[in-house]
Design a protein around this motif. Structure first.
Motif, short mmCIF file in Angstrom:
data_model
loop_
_atom_site.label_atom_id
_atom_site.label_comp_id
_atom_site.label_asym_id
_atom_site.label_seq_id
_atom_site.Cartn_x
_atom_site.Cartn_y
_atom_site.Cartn_z
N HIS A 147 22.11 11.47 13.92
CA HIS A 147 22.77 12.13 12.78
C HIS A 147 23.35 11.11 11.82
CE1 HIS A 147 27.02 11.82 14.22
NE2 HIS A 147 26.54 12.04 15.43
N ASP B 74 28.75 6.03 16.58
CA ASP B 74 28.47 7.46 16.40
C ASP B 74 28.21 7.75 14.93
OD1 ASP B 74 28.32 10.18 16.67
OD2 ASP B 74 30.42 10.47 17.19
N ASP B 75 27.01 7.71 14.44
CA ASP B 75 25.82 7.65 15.25
C ASP B 75 24.89 6.56 14.72
OD1 ASP B 75 24.18 8.54 17.31
OD2 ASP B 75 23.26 10.13 16.14
N GLU C 99 26.10 16.92 11.75
CA GLU C 99 26.22 17.13 13.20
C GLU C 99 27.68 17.33 13.60
OE1 GLU C 99 26.80 16.33 17.43
OE2 GLU C 99 27.63 15.15 15.79
N GLU C 100 28.55 16.54 12.98
CA GLU C 100 29.96 16.54 13.40
C GLU C 100 30.70 17.80 12.99
OE1 GLU C 100 31.01 14.37 15.36
OE2 GLU C 100 30.01 12.45 15.03
N ASP D 205 22.59 10.35 20.55
CA ASP D 205 23.99 10.54 20.16
C ASP D 205 24.84 10.27 21.40
OD1 ASP D 205 26.22 11.18 18.74
OD2 ASP D 205 25.69 13.25 18.35
ZN LIG Z 1 27.69 11.89 17.19
#
Ligand SMILES: [Zn+2]
Length: 415
Positions: free
Chosen positions: A117, A144-145, A178-179, A203
């Motif tokens: 992501h 991340d990420d 994604e988050e 991830d």
């Molecule tokens: Zn992540």
């Protein structure tokens, strides 16, 4: 020893294997070993080893482009610029802003998606400057990420450099959001569920991988009482009293380990000042399980405790659900081709992979669409979602080989 004894021992070993690990597992190990021995795969692996410095510099460059959820465009443009230089058949954006790169296979293999992501959790406008010291790189979002974005880019370059061809297509997917709810991966998997055979979300993780998504529900529970000055008539008490009693009882609830489940009470609050009884005392509960029924059951038991404690203190209770995402479990996924290949790849690279059912990332979006999926990562990092986030540098190079090998082993090598 005579040959016949060798033969008997061999058959016994085979029998033991088929009862123990399962014959398919040893077949997968052999297949992965053959791929590792392939001269082109070795050349791709050498390419990664010869380019440590440029990989690190590119990783840092992408990390320094902050990309809060829904504001990934600048970072996406940068990644797109890199992809345009590779041997890919198509590079496009979808309506959710995901950046999708297709590395076409020769035509008779499964379609493999490898995703990472693009978004980070940091505030818009944050200036990010990475620093390297003691074998680690420090910067918000470096792990991340971004480590996995870089692993995908380096893996494509390595495959190109060694002219590796696969049977199936490999889709390199750089997702948005994604988050903040996985809307990028949700949109992609919904649209492409019939075209994708295997989905790998990169991830978190390094040595191990997960094959199911954990369900997560966050609650804020309030006890509402009359409040009052410290010197006002007691009872009624401060609303902190039923809160304390409830928390103690909630921690006495049995939280199963199988299916994997967790309960945490991390935040609480009461009155704004020292010399007042709390009229609203609240605390949060973070409930997680790979089985939605466990969450539902614990939710019911907690509600009962809250009601009892509120009643005995002469107060009321109010519950807000802060967020909720269901467990994503695909029946049979633990025994799937994807999980077996992933296990063999990890072992072949010297990992003793913990295989767990408890991920919480884009793999859940795929699993909920019925796509066989796992999640893993390309390097060990710490302090994710914090300004002190950092990663070890050296292990990433092996992590890149892992990503490359997963894609090739699943899509199949074409000659
Ligand atoms: Zn992540």
């Amino acid at each position: 020893m005579s040959r016949s004894i060798y033969g008997t021992a061999f058959i016994l070993l085979l029998t033991a294997c088929s009862f123990g690990l399962g014959q398919t597992t040893s077949n997968h190990a052999e297949r992965v070993a053959a791929i590792l021995n392939d001269s082109q795969i070795k050349a791709a692996s050498d390419y990664i080893d010869k380019n440590h410095e440029s990989i690190l510099q590119e990783w840092i460059a992408i990390t320094e482009i902050n990309a809060p959820s829904k504001q990934e465009q600048a970072r996406a443009k940068y990644i797109e610029g890199l992809l345009r230089k590779y041997k890919l058949q198509s590079i496009r954006y979808d309506s959710a802003g995901n950046l999708i790169a297709l590395r076409k296979g020769t035509g008779d293999g499964p379609t493999v998606v490898i995703d990472s992501h693009m978004d980070t959790v940091f505030q818009p406008g944050l200036k990010i400057k990475a620093t390297v010291r003691d074998g680690r790189v420090y910067a918000p979002g470096v792990g991340d990420d971004t480590r996995n974005i870089e692993a995908m880019l380096a893996a494509i370059r390595a495959l190109d450099a060694a002219k590796v061809k696969t049977k199936g297509d490999i889709i390199f997917l750089f997702t948005t959001d994604e988050e903040a709810g996985m809307s990028g991966a949700k949109a992609f998997t919904k649209e492409n569920k019939d075209k994708v055979d295997y989905y790998i979300a990169l991830d978190g993780g390094y040595e191990g991988f997960t094959y199911a998504g954990i369900g997560i529900t966050w609650y804020r529970h309030h006890f509402i009482g009359p409040g009052g000055h410290t010197r006002s008539r007691t009872p009624p008490y401060s609303a902190t009293l039923p809160l304390a009693r409830a928390i103690e009882r909630i921690y006495e609830l049995k939280v199963p380990t199988n299916p994997s489940s967790n309960l945490n009470i991390g935040m609480l609050g009461g009155s704004e000042v020292v010399n007042a009884k709390a009229a609203d005392a609240w605390f949060t509960v973070d409930l997680r399980s790979t089985d939605n029924a466990v969450i539902a059951d614990l939710e019911k038991k907690i509600a009962l405790i809250l009601e009892e404690e509120a009643k005995s203190a002469g107060m009321t209770v109010k519950t807000d659900v802060i967020s909720s995402s269901p467990a994503a479990v695909l029946p049979g996924n633990r025994e799937s081709e994807l999980v077996k290949v992933a296990e063999a790849v990890h072992r072949a690279l010297g990992f003793d992979p913990p295989i767990t059912s408890a991920g919480s990332n884009n793999a859940s979006a795929a699993l909920l669409q019925g796509i066989s999926a796992i999640s893993t990562g390309a390097g060990p990092c710490s302090d994710s979602h914090a300004l002190t986030e950092n990663c070890e540098i050296e292990p990433l190079y092996l992590g890149i080989k892992k990503v490359m090998l997963l894609g090739v082993a699943l899509a199949g090598v074409a000659k």
